[in-house]
Design a protein around this motif. Structure first.
Motif, PDB file in Angstrom:
ATOM      1  N   PHE A 152      11.044  -2.925  -4.783  1.00 21.70           N
ATOM      2  CA  PHE A 152      11.267  -3.426  -3.407  1.00 21.70           C
ATOM      3  C   PHE A 152      10.267  -4.554  -3.159  1.00 21.70           C
ATOM      4  O   PHE A 152       9.339  -4.430  -2.357  1.00 21.70           O
ATOM      5  N   SER A 153      10.486  -5.653  -3.862  1.00 17.01           N
ATOM      6  CA  SER A 153       9.472  -6.708  -3.904  1.00 17.01           C
ATOM      7  C   SER A 153       9.354  -7.467  -2.581  1.00 17.01           C
ATOM      8  O   SER A 153       8.350  -8.134  -2.351  1.00 17.01           O
ATOM      9  N   ALA A 154      10.364  -7.369  -1.708  1.00 16.11           N
ATOM     10  CA  ALA A 154      10.283  -8.084  -0.431  1.00 16.11           C
ATOM     11  C   ALA A 154       9.596  -7.256   0.658  1.00 16.11           C
ATOM     12  O   ALA A 154       9.380  -7.749   1.769  1.00 16.11           O
ATOM     13  N   ALA A 155       9.275  -6.009   0.361  1.00 16.87           N
ATOM     14  CA  ALA A 155       8.551  -5.168   1.325  1.00 16.87           C
ATOM     15  C   ALA A 155       7.052  -5.236   1.024  1.00 16.87           C
ATOM     16  O   ALA A 155       6.652  -5.554  -0.093  1.00 16.87           O
ATOM     17  N   TYR A 156       6.244  -4.957   2.050  1.00 14.70           N
ATOM     18  CA  TYR A 156       4.789  -4.983   1.879  1.00 14.70           C
ATOM     19  C   TYR A 156       4.278  -3.544   1.868  1.00 14.70           C
ATOM     20  O   TYR A 156       4.013  -2.961   2.924  1.00 14.70           O
ATOM     21  N   LEU A 157       4.168  -2.987   0.681  1.00 15.71           N
ATOM     22  CA  LEU A 157       3.738  -1.589   0.593  1.00 15.71           C
ATOM     23  C   LEU A 157       2.223  -1.468   0.708  1.00 15.71           C
ATOM     24  O   LEU A 157       1.479  -2.262   0.127  1.00 15.71           O
ATOM     25  N   VAL A 158       1.786  -0.460   1.446  1.00 12.19           N
ATOM     26  CA  VAL A 158       0.360  -0.121   1.537  1.00 12.19           C
ATOM     27  C   VAL A 158       0.234   1.384   1.330  1.00 12.19           C
ATOM     28  O   VAL A 158       0.908   2.168   2.004  1.00 12.19           O
TER      29      VAL A 158
ATOM     30  N   THR B 246     -12.879   8.865   5.590  1.00  9.41           N
ATOM     31  CA  THR B 246     -12.461   7.574   5.018  1.00  9.41           C
ATOM     32  C   THR B 246     -11.046   7.675   4.467  1.00  9.41           C
ATOM     33  O   THR B 246     -10.732   8.608   3.717  1.00  9.41           O
ATOM     34  N   MET B 247     -10.215   6.705   4.829  1.00  9.11           N
ATOM     35  CA  MET B 247      -8.888   6.593   4.228  1.00  9.11           C
ATOM     36  C   MET B 247      -8.914   5.436   3.229  1.00  9.11           C
ATOM     37  O   MET B 247      -9.195   4.298   3.611  1.00  9.11           O
ATOM     38  N   PHE B 248      -8.642   5.749   1.972  1.00 10.05           N
ATOM     39  CA  PHE B 248      -8.561   4.710   0.942  1.00 10.05           C
ATOM     40  C   PHE B 248      -7.157   4.111   0.988  1.00 10.05           C
ATOM     41  O   PHE B 248      -6.166   4.850   0.976  1.00 10.05           O
ATOM     42  N   ILE B 249      -7.101   2.784   1.062  1.00  8.59           N
ATOM     43  CA  ILE B 249      -5.795   2.116   1.089  1.00  8.59           C
ATOM     44  C   ILE B 249      -5.765   1.023   0.023  1.00  8.59           C
ATOM     45  O   ILE B 249      -6.812   0.576  -0.461  1.00  8.59           O
ATOM     46  N   CYS B 250      -4.578   0.584  -0.337  1.00 14.11           N
ATOM     47  CA  CYS B 250      -4.430  -0.594  -1.194  1.00 14.11           C
ATOM     48  C   CYS B 250      -3.041  -1.184  -0.977  1.00 14.11           C
ATOM     49  O   CYS B 250      -2.149  -0.515  -0.443  1.00 14.11           O
TER      50      CYS B 250
ATOM     51  N   LYS C 282      -2.212  -4.821   5.253  1.00 13.08           N
ATOM     52  CA  LYS C 282      -3.364  -3.901   5.215  1.00 13.08           C
ATOM     53  C   LYS C 282      -4.167  -3.980   6.510  1.00 13.08           C
ATOM     54  O   LYS C 282      -4.710  -2.969   6.979  1.00 13.08           O
ATOM     55  N   SER C 283      -4.216  -5.161   7.102  1.00  7.20           N
ATOM     56  CA  SER C 283      -4.941  -5.282   8.356  1.00  7.20           C
ATOM     57  C   SER C 283      -4.232  -4.483   9.467  1.00  7.20           C
ATOM     58  O   SER C 283      -4.882  -3.834  10.305  1.00  7.20           O
ATOM     59  N   MET C 284      -2.892  -4.502   9.448  1.00 14.26           N
ATOM     60  CA  MET C 284      -2.149  -3.686  10.418  1.00 14.26           C
ATOM     61  C   MET C 284      -2.417  -2.205  10.190  1.00 14.26           C
ATOM     62  O   MET C 284      -2.585  -1.427  11.143  1.00 14.26           O
ATOM     63  N   VAL C 285      -2.487  -1.805   8.926  1.00 12.59           N
ATOM     64  CA  VAL C 285      -2.760  -0.391   8.620  1.00 12.59           C
ATOM     65  C   VAL C 285      -4.171  -0.022   9.086  1.00 12.59           C
ATOM     66  O   VAL C 285      -4.382   1.062   9.651  1.00 12.59           O
ATOM     67  N   ALA C 286      -5.125  -0.923   8.882  1.00  8.08           N
ATOM     68  CA  ALA C 286      -6.503  -0.630   9.311  1.00  8.08           C
ATOM     69  C   ALA C 286      -6.555  -0.433  10.834  1.00  8.08           C
ATOM     70  O   ALA C 286      -7.287   0.430  11.332  1.00  8.08           O
ATOM     71  N   GLN C 287      -5.763  -1.225  11.560  1.00 13.04           N
ATOM     72  CA  GLN C 287      -5.741  -1.063  13.035  1.00 13.04           C
ATOM     73  C   GLN C 287      -5.097   0.265  13.432  1.00 13.04           C
ATOM     74  O   GLN C 287      -5.539   0.920  14.373  1.00 13.04           O
ATOM     75  N   ILE C 288      -4.081   0.661  12.714  1.00 19.76           N
ATOM     76  CA  ILE C 288      -3.452   1.969  12.977  1.00 19.76           C
ATOM     77  C   ILE C 288      -4.451   3.083  12.644  1.00 19.76           C
ATOM     78  O   ILE C 288      -4.626   4.035  13.416  1.00 19.76           O
ATOM     79  N   LEU C 289      -5.140   2.949  11.520  1.00 19.56           N
ATOM     80  CA  LEU C 289      -6.105   3.990  11.122  1.00 19.56           C
ATOM     81  C   LEU C 289      -7.235   4.097  12.136  1.00 19.56           C
ATOM     82  O   LEU C 289      -7.728   5.201  12.405  1.00 19.56           O
ATOM     83  N   GLU C 290      -7.644   2.987  12.679  1.00 14.25           N
ATOM     84  CA  GLU C 290      -8.681   3.008  13.717  1.00 14.25           C
ATOM     85  C   GLU C 290      -8.220   3.903  14.880  1.00 14.25           C
ATOM     86  O   GLU C 290      -8.954   4.764  15.349  1.00 14.25           O
ATOM     87  N   LYS C 291      -6.961   3.721  15.308  1.00 13.77           N
ATOM     88  CA  LYS C 291      -6.423   4.551  16.400  1.00 13.77           C
ATOM     89  C   LYS C 291      -6.282   6.007  15.965  1.00 13.77           C
ATOM     90  O   LYS C 291      -6.417   6.923  16.774  1.00 13.77           O
TER      91      LYS C 291
END
Ligand SMILES: NC(=O)c1ccc[n+]([C@@H]2O[C@H](COP(=O)([O-])OP(=O)(O)OC[C@H]3O[C@@H](n4cnc5c(N)ncnc54)[C@H](OP(=O)(O)O)[C@@H]3O)[C@@H](O)[C@H]2O)c1
Length: 223
Positions: free
Chosen positions: A132-138, A160-164, A171-180
């Protein structure tokens, strides 16, 4: 292709899956104000849950992927690719896909150690990102039990949540979600880092299988 929606706009979240992780994360996103749809092959499975979570919408996998500005993948690891195929690559294109899946094989643990169907040289998320190369997986939410995924409380503070993942904006969107969601984020880099993050699930489960301890979380200490 449209770019993923910026985080300033409160996103609509499509959660693919009907199990405990999908249910927990859907409730978490609703709690934090996101409009949320949960997607399953069999809506009847969610009848009881949806009466307790009436704000959650329920759809098929493709309806849920189309609904979400961002998508959560929370299905059995062996079915992850099949679930994304059913969701539809066009419905995932250009979107953040938060991948909570672990590549656990259909076999019992050995002395508490879960068997994986992947190798140290290729993670499940790499397989999914290639297809699924057009999706942005994290990779996210895979290394903690469902009961501690949303705003967990620990005396030692935030775990701590490890992400990649390959896309920095995703990833920045995920970091904002994780903050919440009450987590600190440790970004381990590109998709290949899932070779290290997915096995954290094995490590996390060992105390559970050996000593029935299922409520811990990882914390990365820095100077
Ligand atoms: N349980 C935890 O605490 C935990 C913690 C961290 C990460 N994880 C990971 O998160 C994922 C979800 O875990 P879970 O425990 O909630 O559920 P699970 O029992 O691993 O998986 C159940 C889900 O898989 C879906 N599924 C099974 N076969 C499918 C297929 N052929 N096509 C599409 N979907 C299929 C089911 O969808 P239908 O509704 O359509 O049947 C159901 O939603 C797993 O990869 C797991 O390793 C789990």
């Amino acid at each position: 292709m449209d770019r993923i929606v910026p985080e300033e706009i409160l996103m609509k979240i499509g959660v693919l899956g009907s199990g405990i992780v999908a249910q927990t994360l859907a409730v978490g996103f609703l709690k934090h104000g996101y409009e949320t749809m949960i997607g399953t092959r069999d809506a009847a499975k969610l009848a009881e849950w949806s009466s307790a979570s009436p704000k959650a919408q329920i759809g098929s996998l493709s309806e849920t992927a189309a609904f979400g500005d961002a998508v959560v993948l929370a299905v059995k690891g062996t079915a992850a690719a099949e679930a994304l195929r059913a969701a539809g690559s066009a419905n995932l294109a250009g979107k953040l896909v938060m991948d909570s899946c672990n590549p656990i094989a259909d076999a019992p643990p050995i002395n508490g150690v879960l068997p994986f169907f992947t190798t140290h040289s290729e993670s499940l998320m790499e397989q999914l990102q290639n297809e699924f190369s057009a999706a942005y997986l994290v990779k996210v939410f895979n290394s903690v039990g469902a009961s501690r995924m949303v705003n967990p409380e620990f005396n030692a503070g935030r775990p701590t949540m490890f992400i990649c993942g390959n896309d920095d904006a995703a990833k920045s969107m995920v970091a904002q979600i994780l903050e919440k969601f009450g987590w600190e984020t440790a970004d381990m880099g590109k998709v290949e880092a899932a070779r290290a993050i997915e096995p954290l699930c094995m490590l996390w489960c060992i105390p559970g299988f050996l000593r029935n301890e299922w409520t811990h979380a990882f914390k990365l200490l820095r100077e």
